[in-house]
Scaffold this active site. Structure first.
Site, PDB file in Angstrom:
ATOM      1  N   LYS A  13       0.806  -1.123   0.018  1.00  0.00           N
ATOM      2  CA  LYS A  13      -0.028  -0.019   0.041  1.00  0.00           C
ATOM      3  C   LYS A  13       0.851   1.408  -0.053  1.00  0.00           C
ATOM      4  CE  LYS A  13      -4.422  -1.142   0.328  1.00  0.00           C
ATOM      5  NZ  LYS A  13      -4.470  -2.651   0.517  1.00  0.00           N
ATOM      6  N   SER A 263       1.212  -9.791  -1.049  1.00  0.00           N
ATOM      7  CA  SER A 263       0.921  -8.629  -0.902  1.00  0.00           C
ATOM      8  C   SER A 263       0.933  -7.910   0.693  1.00  0.00           C
ATOM      9  CB  SER A 263      -0.376  -8.216  -1.445  1.00  0.00           C
ATOM     10  OG  SER A 263      -1.550  -9.068  -0.663  1.00  0.00           O
TER      11      SER A 263
HETATM   12  C1  LIG Z   1      -5.356  -3.712   0.160  1.00  0.00           C
HETATM   13  C2  LIG Z   1      -4.739  -4.916   0.244  1.00  0.00           C
HETATM   14  C3  LIG Z   1      -5.145  -5.961  -0.959  1.00  0.00           C
HETATM   15  C4  LIG Z   1      -6.147  -5.719  -1.887  1.00  0.00           C
HETATM   16  O1  LIG Z   1      -5.750  -4.345  -2.843  1.00  0.00           O
HETATM   17  P1  LIG Z   1      -6.848  -3.652  -3.536  1.00  0.00           P
HETATM   18  O2  LIG Z   1      -6.243  -2.538  -4.502  1.00  0.00           O
HETATM   19  O3  LIG Z   1      -7.848  -3.263  -2.716  1.00  0.00           O
HETATM   20  O4  LIG Z   1      -7.579  -4.852  -4.502  1.00  0.00           O
HETATM   21  C5  LIG Z   1      -4.452  -7.297  -1.241  1.00  0.00           C
HETATM   22  N1  LIG Z   1      -3.435  -7.474  -0.051  1.00  0.00           N
HETATM   23  C6  LIG Z   1      -3.253  -6.748   1.241  1.00  0.00           C
HETATM   24  C7  LIG Z   1      -2.212  -7.087   2.012  1.00  0.00           C
HETATM   25  C8  LIG Z   1      -3.721  -5.481   1.188  1.00  0.00           C
HETATM   26  O5  LIG Z   1      -3.620  -4.572   2.012  1.00  0.00           O
END
Ligand SMILES: *Cc1c(COP(=O)(O)O)cnc(C)c1O
Length: 282
Positions: A13, A263
């Site tokens: 993010k 992510s």
């Molecule tokens: C926010 C987030 C997502 C999803 O991202 P989007 O842009 O809302 O689809 C996936 N994994 C993690 C760890 C996140 O913090």
């Protein structure tokens, strides 16, 4: 594995947030968002780096550990109402009354472009990658990654991965328009929440650029978290483990080289310990 778990504040993010603050933050008096999770952490950190105030609006249902994680990064927390909508109203008020810049979690061109840099880095390092597995919630990540990846390598396949319970983008793509789904508790808590109605960018991006969407059960997500831990020595949160989980569950047939966007890592460690210790017993 593209390890966004290694980012400061524990998720990708920071990419979208940094891009937004660098492009539009110079003249803002401060920054504001309604978020409970990784977006709030990233925004609090980036605002602190810029030396400007940051307010994060949350509903009173948000658990104390999430509040204190964001507060520890220097943000002011405003507890308002009992829903995400109430929190968003407070954001709108602060934008008008204080001259704060609102920083949306996904449906924003600057945020989407920031998340898309993940694809550029993957293809720079490994041009042979021909399938990308990307966690999917609001679609800033998957939409940005898919658009960037296909601009560089049109033949690449990009697959979004969500949980079965309350996957708003999957339901919206199915319906052909943004729809509201009921939010349910899930191990992939960072993938919860709606895509926004109206949705300005991410619905169209996902509709245009995603080749497929895979939905996972809670057991499959749990297996992904445990596999990352026992086989790769990585602590990964549920949302971050869905790409690994999709491969483990046999829900994607890997052809050629697959890259998985891992992510984020922000999981409650007591929960993590419980999941990985139960997995080993199987
Ligand atoms: C926010 C987030 C997502 C999803 O991202 P989007 O842009 O809302 O689809 C996936 N994994 C993690 C760890 C996140 O913090």
């Amino acid at each position: 594995m593209k390890l966004e778990t290694r980012q400061t504040t524990g998720s990708f993010k920071l990419r979208g947030v940094s891009n937004t603050l660098l492009l539009s933050g110079q003249t803002a008096k401060g920054f504001v968002a309604a978020s409970t999770g990784n977006h709030a952490r990233a925004l609090a950190y980036a605002a602190q780096q810029m030396g400007k105030p940051c307010v994060v609006c949350m509903s009173k249902l948000v658990p104390e550990n999430k509040i204190s994680a964001v507060r520890a990064l220097g943000a002011d927390i405003k507890i308002v109402g009992s829903s995400q909508d109430d929190a968003q109203q407070e954001v709108d008020r602060l934008v008008l009354s204080e001259g704060f810049l609102p920083v949306p979690p996904f449906d924003d061109k600057r945020v989407i472009a920031g998340q898309g840099t993940i694809a550029l880095e993957i293809l720079e390092d490994r041009p042979e990658v021909d399938t990308l597995l990307v966690p999917l919630s609001g679609g800033g990540l998957a939409g940005g990654v898919a658009m960037a990846a296909k601009s560089v390598k049109p033949s690449i396949r990009v697959i979004g991965v969500s949980m079965e319970k309350g996957a708003a983008m999957a339901a919206s793509l199915q319906a052909g328009k943004p729809v509201v789904v009921t939010e349910e508790p899930t191990l992939a808590d960072s993938l919860g929440g709606g895509i926004g109605i109206p949705n300005h960018y991410t619905f169209n991006l996902c509709q245009t650029y995603l080749d497929d969407i895979i939905l996972l059960t809670e057991e499959e997500i749990s297996a992904g978290i445990s596999h990352a831990y026992w086989q790769e020595q990585k602590i990964v949160e549920g949302a971050g483990a869905v790409g690994i989980a999709a491969l483990l569950a046999g829900k994607v047939r890997p052809s050629g080289t697959v890259a998985v966007v891992v992510s984020g890592r922000n999981i409650d460690m007591a929960l993590h310990q419980k999941l990985v210790s139960e997995y080993q017993k199987i």
